[in-house]
Write an enzyme that holds these catalytic residues in place. Structure first.
Site, PDB file in Angstrom:
ATOM      1  N   GLY A 227       0.831  -1.195   0.000  1.00 50.91           N
ATOM      2  CA  GLY A 227       0.000   0.000   0.000  1.00 50.91           C
ATOM      3  C   GLY A 227       0.864   1.242   0.000  1.00 50.91           C
ATOM      4  O   GLY A 227       0.386   2.344   0.223  1.00 50.91           O
ATOM      5  N   GLU A 268       5.236  -6.431   1.196  1.00 46.56           N
ATOM      6  CA  GLU A 268       5.039  -6.973  -0.165  1.00 46.56           C
ATOM      7  C   GLU A 268       4.767  -5.859  -1.157  1.00 46.56           C
ATOM      8  O   GLU A 268       3.685  -5.783  -1.732  1.00 46.56           O
ATOM      9  CB  GLU A 268       3.821  -7.897  -0.194  1.00 46.56           C
ATOM     10  N   PRO A 269       5.727  -4.978  -1.390  1.00 44.75           N
ATOM     11  CA  PRO A 269       5.466  -3.880  -2.310  1.00 44.75           C
ATOM     12  C   PRO A 269       5.441  -4.341  -3.764  1.00 44.75           C
ATOM     13  O   PRO A 269       6.234  -5.190  -4.172  1.00 44.75           O
ATOM     14  CB  PRO A 269       6.662  -2.940  -2.081  1.00 44.75           C
ATOM     15  N   GLY A 270       4.516  -3.801  -4.515  1.00 46.49           N
ATOM     16  CA  GLY A 270       4.490  -3.995  -5.960  1.00 46.49           C
ATOM     17  C   GLY A 270       4.743  -2.646  -6.608  1.00 46.49           C
ATOM     18  O   GLY A 270       5.823  -2.328  -7.094  1.00 46.49           O
ATOM     19  N   ARG A 307      -5.584   1.455 -16.104  1.00 50.19           N
ATOM     20  CA  ARG A 307      -5.722   2.165 -14.827  1.00 50.19           C
ATOM     21  C   ARG A 307      -6.490   3.484 -14.933  1.00 50.19           C
ATOM     22  O   ARG A 307      -7.336   3.763 -14.081  1.00 50.19           O
ATOM     23  CB  ARG A 307      -4.350   2.394 -14.176  1.00 50.19           C
ATOM     24  N   TYR A 311      -9.640   2.865 -12.647  1.00 52.32           N
ATOM     25  CA  TYR A 311      -9.496   3.456 -11.308  1.00 52.32           C
ATOM     26  C   TYR A 311      -9.537   4.980 -11.325  1.00 52.32           C
ATOM     27  O   TYR A 311      -9.254   5.599 -10.299  1.00 52.32           O
ATOM     28  CB  TYR A 311      -8.147   3.060 -10.694  1.00 52.32           C
ATOM     29  N   CYS A 337     -12.495   0.781 -29.643  1.00 49.48           N
ATOM     30  CA  CYS A 337     -13.885   1.186 -29.820  1.00 49.48           C
ATOM     31  C   CYS A 337     -14.603   1.109 -28.484  1.00 49.48           C
ATOM     32  O   CYS A 337     -15.323   0.148 -28.193  1.00 49.48           O
ATOM     33  CB  CYS A 337     -14.553   0.343 -30.884  1.00 49.48           C
ATOM     34  N   GLU A 338     -14.354   2.103 -27.698  1.00 50.48           N
ATOM     35  CA  GLU A 338     -14.760   2.159 -26.300  1.00 50.48           C
ATOM     36  C   GLU A 338     -14.231   3.517 -25.849  1.00 50.48           C
ATOM     37  O   GLU A 338     -13.256   3.999 -26.421  1.00 50.48           O
ATOM     38  CB  GLU A 338     -14.007   1.044 -25.554  1.00 50.48           C
ATOM     39  N   TYR A 365       0.921  -2.570 -12.833  1.00 54.58           N
ATOM     40  CA  TYR A 365      -0.462  -2.814 -13.278  1.00 54.58           C
ATOM     41  C   TYR A 365      -0.706  -2.244 -14.672  1.00 54.58           C
ATOM     42  O   TYR A 365      -1.801  -1.794 -14.983  1.00 54.58           O
ATOM     43  CB  TYR A 365      -1.463  -2.272 -12.242  1.00 54.58           C
TER      44      TYR A 365
END
Ligand SMILES: *Cc1c(COP(=O)(O)O)cnc(C)c1O
Length: 411
Positions: A227, A268-270, A307, A311, A337-338, A365
């Site tokens: 986080g 556990e960092p990503g 993202r 988000y 097409c969106e 991500y």
């Protein structure tokens, strides 16, 4: 990505050259940024037995996993496939933590057979674990402390409605099951979701875990998940990692005193390790003026970096082909097409069709959430290592799209 001598570059190599050599759309990752971030985190927790388990799901290319291992990291895997990727990258099973949620018990057994540390987040699964292994296989328990991480319910996993973890309110029940099966609990874990801004959230959760830890005499580590926020917008507050480290280290060391022996402190960092290391390079296909805005339409979209759309994440975008020209206001959109808007109302140096744009903070991500929607190929990936760019994933071809399709009629 640095801006130096009027050019955007990584480890001294102009990104325009990398785009020319490998084509677009292209993910490019800078190992030196990963290293800096890794060191920053380790050094923020002096006098503790700190261990980082890199969260593979943020960016799971095997070469990136290998690089993380070379820095000294372990691995946090959330699927048996990520465990397998970790093994391919050279991690030994004891360096891998497997934190599944909602998977079948068969997949948990696979993890046990491989020898990774299982992180169980459901009492009924823990009972199956007890039925199968009794106390013969060490296990970690994922607790949900019901803390709200940051303000975004889409990425917070610690709140009361969350599906993750064993509720801290179930402690009594949990201890009964552990006692009955004589389970060997070697770790306690919490991961409250992304974007934690200050030490208080961590410390509140830590206190709850410490209370529970006192009941578990065989612990080897406590894992506070991740986080760690990275700044996406120039005005974003960045987590004060030194302050966080100081406060958590102090609380942790005091707890170890009470506990009677030193434990390992895990994170556990990503995102923290890889987000700022990555950019997505895209080419401007079209510049299109409408009554509302000037669109810059690029050769990418929500299929490559979801993202911003999923988000509402802010990703800074710069024109690396024109670093001097007049700034104008653009809305950067994809070719899907969106509605796939990377950013509204961005001030970029004047964009000409063909210009290469860099979408920043795309290491985490980005590729790992990419898809083939609209039957588009996913981008290639390049890793910049020791001053050289290496292709670490080829661009897809039509074969990749059709490989598993099974024709049943003739055309
Ligand atoms: C996703 C995840 C992480 C990494 O989160 P970041 O915000 O990328 O640091 C760590 N632990 C677990 C269990 C996760 O699911």
């Amino acid at each position: 990505m640095l801006f130096k001598n009027n050019a955007y570059q990584m480890q001294g190599i102009p990104l325009l050259d990398i785009a020319k050599q490998f084509g677009t759309p292209l993910y490019v990752y800078d190992t030196s940024v990963m290293q800096v971030q890794y060191k920053k985190l380790i050094e923020a927790f002096p006098k503790t037995r700190i261990k980082l388990k890199y969260a593979a799901k943020a960016l799971s290319n095997i070469e990136v996993l290998k690089y993380m291992r070379s820095l000294g990291a372990g691995l946090d895997a959330v699927s048996i496939q990520e465990v397998e990727l970790g093994l391919l990258a050279g991690f030994t099973p004891d360096e891998i933590m497997y934190t599944p949620n909602g998977v079948s018990f068969d997949e948990i057994k696979e993890g046990v057979d491989i020898g990774v540390t299982l992180n169980i987040d459901n009492i009924s699964v823990l009972e199956q674990f007890g039925n199968t292994y009794q106390g013969s296989v060490p296990v970690c328990i994922r607790i949900n402390p019901h803390l709200m991480a940051g303000g975004n319910p889409k990425i917070s996993t610690g709140h009361i409605d969350s599906k993750f973890g064993i509720s801290i309110l179930q402690t009594r029940h949990l201890l009964r099951v552990i006692e009955t099966y004589k389970l060997k609990v070697v770790g306690l874990h919490m991961h409250t979701g992304s974007d934690i801004l200050d030490a208080e959230v961590f410390l509140n959760g830590a206190k709850l875990l410490f209370d529970l830890a006192k009941e578990l005499p065989q612990l080897e580590f406590i894992d506070f998940g991740s986080g760690f926020k990275v700044p996406y917008h120039a005005s974003d507050v960045q987590v004060d990692i030194t302050d966080l480290g100081k406060k958590i280290s102090k609380a942790f060391n005091e707890f170890c005193q009470t506990y009677g022996r030193p434990l390992e402190l895990w994170f556990e960092p990503g995102k923290y390790l890889v987000s700022e290391a990555g950019v997505l390079l895209v080419k401007t296909n079209v510049v299109k003026t409408t009554p509302a805005t000037v669109f810059a339409g690029v050769d990418s979209g929500l299929n490559h970096l979801i993202r911003p759309m999923m988000y509402d994440a802010y990703h800074d975008i710069v024109n690396i082909s024109n670093t001097q020209g007049t700034k104008r206001v653009y809305s950067i959109v994809g070719y899907i097409c969106e509605t796939d808007t990377f950013g509204w109302d961005r001030q970029l140096h004047e964009i000409t069709e063909g210009d290469i744009l860099a979408i920043k903070n795309a290491g985490a991500y980005g590729y790992s959430m990419a898809s083939n929607y609209n039957s588009r190929f996913r981008p290639a990936e390049v890793l910049v290592l020791e001053g050289k760019p290496y292709l670490i994933r080829k661009r897809e071809t039509l074969d990749d799209l059709t490989r598993n399709q099974v024709p049943i009629t003739k055309n």
